[in-house]
Design an enzyme around this catalytic site. Sequence first.
Site, PDB file in Angstrom:
ATOM      1  N   TRP A   1     -11.160   1.429 -22.574  1.00 52.67           N
ATOM      2  CA  TRP A   1     -10.319   2.618 -22.450  1.00 52.67           C
ATOM      3  C   TRP A   1      -8.844   2.261 -22.497  1.00 52.67           C
ATOM      4  CZ3 TRP A   1     -12.249   6.760 -24.081  1.00 52.67           C
ATOM      5  CH2 TRP A   1     -13.601   7.069 -23.859  1.00 52.67           C
TER       6      TRP A   1
ATOM      7  N   ASP B   1      -4.897   5.880 -15.567  1.00 51.21           N
ATOM      8  CA  ASP B   1      -6.024   6.671 -16.081  1.00 51.21           C
ATOM      9  C   ASP B   1      -7.163   6.512 -15.079  1.00 51.21           C
ATOM     10  OD1 ASP B   1      -8.277   7.694 -17.262  1.00 51.21           O
ATOM     11  OD2 ASP B   1      -8.248   6.359 -19.008  1.00 51.21           O
TER      12      ASP B   1
ATOM     13  N   LYS C   1     -16.590  12.724 -14.782  1.00 50.98           N
ATOM     14  CA  LYS C   1     -17.199  11.609 -14.078  1.00 50.98           C
ATOM     15  C   LYS C   1     -17.387  11.969 -12.599  1.00 50.98           C
ATOM     16  CE  LYS C   1     -16.376   9.547 -18.033  1.00 50.98           C
ATOM     17  NZ  LYS C   1     -15.173   9.016 -18.646  1.00 50.98           N
TER      18      LYS C   1
HETATM   19  C1  LIG Z   1     -14.448   8.863 -19.944  1.00 44.28           C
HETATM   20  C2  LIG Z   1     -13.117   8.194 -19.942  1.00 44.28           C
HETATM   21  C3  LIG Z   1     -12.091   8.565 -20.817  1.00 44.28           C
HETATM   22  C4  LIG Z   1     -12.270   9.625 -21.890  1.00 44.28           C
HETATM   23  O1  LIG Z   1     -12.235  10.862 -21.328  1.00 44.28           O
HETATM   24  P1  LIG Z   1     -12.371  12.186 -22.239  1.00 44.28           P
HETATM   25  O2  LIG Z   1     -12.378  13.241 -21.220  1.00 44.28           O
HETATM   26  O3  LIG Z   1     -13.636  12.045 -23.031  1.00 44.28           O
HETATM   27  O4  LIG Z   1     -11.180  12.247 -23.133  1.00 44.28           O
HETATM   28  C5  LIG Z   1     -10.870   7.923 -20.718  1.00 44.28           C
HETATM   29  N1  LIG Z   1     -10.666   6.964 -19.807  1.00 44.28           N
HETATM   30  C6  LIG Z   1     -11.641   6.565 -18.951  1.00 44.28           C
HETATM   31  C7  LIG Z   1     -11.346   5.492 -17.949  1.00 44.28           C
HETATM   32  C8  LIG Z   1     -12.890   7.162 -18.995  1.00 44.28           C
HETATM   33  O5  LIG Z   1     -13.852   6.773 -18.149  1.00 44.28           O
END
Ligand SMILES: *Cc1c(COP(=O)(O)O)cnc(C)c1O
Length: 359
Positions: A101, A171, A195
């Site tokens: 990511w 993030d 999540k």
């Molecule tokens: C799932 C995830 C993403 C992507 O998220 P979207 O909502 O699909 O854009 C980005 N960063 C991390 C750490 C993730 O677990």
Amino acid sequence: MRVHNFSAGPAMLPTAVLERAQGELLDWDGSGMSVMEVSHRGAAFVACAERVEASLRSVLDISDDYACLFLQGGAYGMFAATPLNLSAPGDTIAFLNTGDWSTKAIAEAGKYAEVAVLADTSDSLHTTLPRPGSYTVPTGAAYLHYTPNETIRGVEFDHVPDSGGVPLVADLSSTILSRPFDVDAHGVIYAGAQKNMGPSGLVVVIVRRDLLGRPRRETPTVWDWTVQAKADSMVNTPPTFGLYLLGLTLDWVQENGGLAGMAARNQGKASLLYDTIDRSSFYSNPVDPSARSWMNVPFVLADPTLDSTFLNEADAAGLTNLAGHRSVGGMRASIYNAMPLAGVRALVDFMQEFERTHG
Ligand SMILES: *Cc1c(COP(=O)(O)O)cnc(C)c1O
């Protein structure tokens, strides 16, 4: 029958949250309509959105120095929105690359600014973390970006990186609400909901107000944090059902001891699973013990030809979505807040029985 769902995302939600949503689905708040069918500008929904924001502030201990935004476009959208809101063309953005990511966030930011990757753990196949003090943030960097939990490799920071005085951006998608988190150490935190917070389609952005007011001219209005902060995230239609479900999830977090309660629960689940893996020579997890995630636990079998048998038998036993990410293979158990200890116990029992019969 509900299964034990180890999906990395969209992930399982607490049963209590789903049942409450089900109970309110046809007649929300006495409206005679579902929450999906009311105007986002109506008094009832505006009050709902205000309650959700107040709960988020209370659970994460977010001060008035920060604006909370509820947007569409996912965390991936924020990979672009962050440079558009916080940097000017030619600026340098600093990154810690700890996995897949981070790598995607770097590629996206590279469309808008210069990127400086201060640390990169790809030599270890992203099984370690950059040591504090092993990198220096360039003075004048627009911000330092990191990924507190790398969902695919199962690597989680055990500390807040030192950003050397520039704004720190996290993030937090796959670990938000899983344990106490130092919001005040950050300039911006963003997280997709699917999540630990609710359904996909909602991304939460927590931005320190002194960082507002400098979007690039070409920033899409819906991702302009300054405009969205002024409009209470209602420049256009926000993801209303996602916001509502986030509210129910936050109620559930509060009823279960808040972030301290989540941390105790998550640490217990993670240590049960890691201990089971570590005690066996049949299973292994490649991540440095100090960097192991409480949320995503990848593991491999000593004999990978048994992978598909493992996954099929697990599925038949009601343990689903255990395949590792397509880029790394093997297995991965995502054990977010909503996964009960009983689910991890069932997995561990299955793993021990599988080892007994196939080892
Ligand atoms: C799932 C995830 C993403 C992507 O998220 P979207 O909502 O699909 O854009 C980005 N960063 C991390 C750490 C993730 O677990």
